[in-house]
Design a protein around this motif. Structure first.
Motif, PDB file in Angstrom:
ATOM      1  N   UNK A 135      -4.563   5.163  -7.372  1.00  0.00           N
ATOM      2  CA  UNK A 135      -3.166   4.878  -7.709  1.00  0.00           C
ATOM      3  C   UNK A 135      -3.035   3.833  -8.818  1.00  0.00           C
ATOM      4  N   UNK A 136      -4.165   3.269  -9.219  1.00  0.00           N
ATOM      5  CA  UNK A 136      -4.235   2.318 -10.332  1.00  0.00           C
ATOM      6  C   UNK A 136      -3.394   1.076 -10.062  1.00  0.00           C
ATOM      7  N   UNK A 137      -3.545   0.535  -8.840  1.00  0.00           N
ATOM      8  CA  UNK A 137      -2.858  -0.691  -8.461  1.00  0.00           C
ATOM      9  C   UNK A 137      -3.869  -1.664  -7.874  1.00  0.00           C
ATOM     10  N   UNK A 138      -3.567  -2.953  -7.960  1.00  0.00           N
ATOM     11  CA  UNK A 138      -4.450  -3.961  -7.371  1.00  0.00           C
ATOM     12  C   UNK A 138      -4.041  -4.301  -5.948  1.00  0.00           C
ATOM     13  N   UNK A 139      -2.780  -4.017  -5.613  1.00  0.00           N
ATOM     14  CA  UNK A 139      -2.281  -4.236  -4.254  1.00  0.00           C
ATOM     15  C   UNK A 139      -1.482  -3.025  -3.796  1.00  0.00           C
ATOM     16  N   UNK A 140      -1.787  -2.523  -2.591  1.00  0.00           N
ATOM     17  CA  UNK A 140      -1.019  -1.429  -2.019  1.00  0.00           C
ATOM     18  C   UNK A 140       0.188  -2.023  -1.295  1.00  0.00           C
ATOM     19  N   UNK A 141       1.367  -1.519  -1.629  1.00  0.00           N
ATOM     20  CA  UNK A 141       2.562  -2.058  -0.984  1.00  0.00           C
ATOM     21  C   UNK A 141       2.548  -1.796   0.517  1.00  0.00           C
ATOM     22  N   UNK A 142       2.176  -0.584   0.908  1.00  0.00           N
ATOM     23  CA  UNK A 142       2.133  -0.244   2.335  1.00  0.00           C
ATOM     24  C   UNK A 142       0.911   0.616   2.617  1.00  0.00           C
ATOM     25  N   UNK A 143       0.054   0.127   3.519  1.00  0.00           N
ATOM     26  CA  UNK A 143      -1.100   0.901   3.967  1.00  0.00           C
ATOM     27  C   UNK A 143      -0.852   1.293   5.419  1.00  0.00           C
ATOM     28  N   UNK A 144      -0.935   2.596   5.697  1.00  0.00           N
ATOM     29  CA  UNK A 144      -0.613   3.120   7.015  1.00  0.00           C
ATOM     30  C   UNK A 144      -1.818   3.848   7.615  1.00  0.00           C
ATOM     31  N   UNK A 145      -1.924   3.807   8.927  1.00  0.00           N
ATOM     32  CA  UNK A 145      -2.954   4.570   9.609  1.00  0.00           C
ATOM     33  C   UNK A 145      -2.410   5.981   9.836  1.00  0.00           C
ATOM     34  N   UNK A 146      -2.997   6.945   9.150  1.00  0.00           N
ATOM     35  CA  UNK A 146      -2.510   8.322   9.141  1.00  0.00           C
ATOM     36  C   UNK A 146      -2.610   8.928  10.548  1.00  0.00           C
ATOM     37  N   UNK A 147      -1.452   9.294  11.102  1.00  0.00           N
ATOM     38  CA  UNK A 147      -1.378   9.886  12.445  1.00  0.00           C
ATOM     39  C   UNK A 147      -2.075   9.028  13.495  1.00  0.00           C
ATOM     40  N   UNK A 148      -2.182   7.726  13.199  1.00  0.00           N
ATOM     41  CA  UNK A 148      -2.776   6.739  14.123  1.00  0.00           C
ATOM     42  C   UNK A 148      -4.230   7.055  14.455  1.00  0.00           C
ATOM     43  N   UNK A 149      -4.909   7.807  13.588  1.00  0.00           N
ATOM     44  CA  UNK A 149      -6.319   8.151  13.791  1.00  0.00           C
ATOM     45  C   UNK A 149      -7.190   6.892  13.717  1.00  0.00           C
ATOM     46  N   UNK A 150      -7.962   6.642  14.744  1.00  0.00           N
ATOM     47  CA  UNK A 150      -8.899   5.522  14.778  1.00  0.00           C
ATOM     48  C   UNK A 150      -8.209   4.195  14.439  1.00  0.00           C
ATOM     49  N   UNK A 151      -7.019   4.017  14.987  1.00  0.00           N
ATOM     50  CA  UNK A 151      -6.246   2.820  14.671  1.00  0.00           C
ATOM     51  C   UNK A 151      -6.953   1.538  15.111  1.00  0.00           C
ATOM     52  N   UNK A 152      -7.798   1.636  16.149  1.00  0.00           N
ATOM     53  CA  UNK A 152      -8.494   0.443  16.633  1.00  0.00           C
ATOM     54  C   UNK A 152      -9.376  -0.158  15.554  1.00  0.00           C
ATOM     55  N   UNK A 153      -9.985   0.678  14.712  1.00  0.00           N
ATOM     56  CA  UNK A 153     -10.781   0.188  13.591  1.00  0.00           C
ATOM     57  C   UNK A 153      -9.929  -0.131  12.377  1.00  0.00           C
ATOM     58  N   UNK A 154      -8.938   0.720  12.104  1.00  0.00           N
ATOM     59  CA  UNK A 154      -8.242   0.615  10.833  1.00  0.00           C
ATOM     60  C   UNK A 154      -7.226  -0.526  10.752  1.00  0.00           C
ATOM     61  N   UNK A 155      -6.516  -0.809  11.822  1.00  0.00           N
ATOM     62  CA  UNK A 155      -5.534  -1.896  11.742  1.00  0.00           C
ATOM     63  C   UNK A 155      -6.198  -3.243  11.440  1.00  0.00           C
ATOM     64  N   UNK A 156      -7.319  -3.612  12.100  1.00  0.00           N
ATOM     65  CA  UNK A 156      -7.998  -4.850  11.697  1.00  0.00           C
ATOM     66  C   UNK A 156      -8.477  -4.822  10.250  1.00  0.00           C
ATOM     67  N   UNK A 157      -8.926  -3.657   9.793  1.00  0.00           N
ATOM     68  CA  UNK A 157      -9.392  -3.552   8.405  1.00  0.00           C
ATOM     69  C   UNK A 157      -8.236  -3.746   7.423  1.00  0.00           C
ATOM     70  N   UNK A 158      -7.082  -3.180   7.746  1.00  0.00           N
ATOM     71  CA  UNK A 158      -5.914  -3.359   6.872  1.00  0.00           C
ATOM     72  C   UNK A 158      -5.522  -4.838   6.831  1.00  0.00           C
ATOM     73  N   UNK A 159      -5.567  -5.502   7.981  1.00  0.00           N
ATOM     74  CA  UNK A 159      -5.255  -6.935   7.999  1.00  0.00           C
ATOM     75  C   UNK A 159      -6.247  -7.725   7.147  1.00  0.00           C
ATOM     76  N   UNK A 160      -7.508  -7.320   7.177  1.00  0.00           N
ATOM     77  CA  UNK A 160      -8.516  -7.983   6.343  1.00  0.00           C
ATOM     78  C   UNK A 160      -8.210  -7.776   4.860  1.00  0.00           C
ATOM     79  N   UNK A 161      -7.825  -6.554   4.496  1.00  0.00           N
ATOM     80  CA  UNK A 161      -7.462  -6.294   3.105  1.00  0.00           C
ATOM     81  C   UNK A 161      -6.203  -7.060   2.712  1.00  0.00           C
TER      82      UNK A 161
END
Length: 269
Positions: A135-161
């Motif tokens: 998308x050629x951006x340095x910051x994503x305005x909104x990162x979402x877990x698609x259909x809540x797949x593997x949210x246990x891993x992804x939500x902490x990762x999004x917070x880290x990002x």
């Protein structure tokens, strides 16, 4: 069976009631109504653009010019939201969207929302970084877990990002009623900024629990499938828009359906 006659009668009564609350609660900026994101107060246009199918084109496609025109029109009307995904279902959408926005010089004006689709912690992190590049951006305005797949891993990762400045808001998505129970749980427990959920005139179950919880916990609501895919247009095919729809600046069935959706006080966009 929900007949066309019952659909039109019920939707007319409901939409008339919704029209007044729409005008009462929503601000207007740059020609587009806006709503505040609860977690920050940032104003966001209530209508955005999805990219499933339409932006999945090959390089040199004849559709490129039409997509450029659509993006120009969106921005000219005060729109900023572009929602996409790296899911195989979206194909080249992220790449195409990034290229077209850069070509128009509008990237910095937009609110990009994408998703993490793959399962696995490191795979998900790599996928999200790839989306930034596409998308050629340095910051994503909104990162979402698609259909809540593997949210246990992804939500902490999004917070880290987010701590690294690569993500501004985080959320989860679902496009069918079957996921509402888990979404309700995550609203209660995960301090989300956004949820994205299915809601339209014939899919209204989000009103029962998701919307009240979002309001209670200060979570923005992004609606998907506002036309129930094509079903709402199938039900109104060959039917003239009623004259009274003009009383709230409604000139097409598409506007009719969208106005209904965004009139709910829990809906942000």
């Amino acid at each position: 069976m929900f007949s066309r006659r019952h659909f039109l009668g019920a939707s007319a009564a409901t939409l008339l009631a919704c029209a007044s609350r729409l005008s009462a609660q929503i601000e207007i900026a740059g020609g587009m109504h806006t709503q505040a994101i609860p977690s920050t107060g940032e104003q966001l246009p209530i209508i955005g653009l999805g990219t499933l199918d339409a932006f999945n084109i090959e390089k040199g496609s004849e559709q490129r010019g039409a997509l450029l025109d659509i993006l120009k029109s969106l921005v000219a009307q005060g729109g900023t939201i572009l929602d996409t995904s790296p899911s195989p279902r979206y194909g080249n959408a992220e790449v195409v969207l990034g290229e077209l926005c850069a070509e128009l010089g509008i990237t910095d004006q937009l609110f990009f929302a994408t998703k993490v689709f793959s399962e696995g912690k490191q795979v998900g992190i790599d996928e999200m970084n790839t989306s930034l590049n596409r998308l050629q951006v340095s910051q994503m305005d909104l990162m979402q877990v698609h259909s809540m797949r593997d949210w246990q891993n992804h939500l902490p990762s999004i917070r880290q990002l987010r701590e690294q400045g690569k993500v501004k808001y985080l959320g989860v998505t679902i496009h069918r009623d079957a996921g509402h129970e888990l979404m309700a749980q995550l609203i209660r427990e995960e301090n989300l900024d956004f949820v994205q959920v299915n809601y339209n005139l014939i899919e209204r179950n989000a009103e029962k629990e998701i919307f009240p919880l979002a309001q209670e916990h200060g979570v923005a609501v992004m609606v998907n499938v506002p036309f129930a895919k094509a079903e709402l247009f199938n039900k109104t095919k060959g039917v003239a828009l009623p004259d009274w729809a003009g009383e709230f600046d409604c000139e097409s069935w598409a506007q009719f359906f969208l106005k209904y959706t965004v009139s709910h006080p829990a809906v942000t966009c």
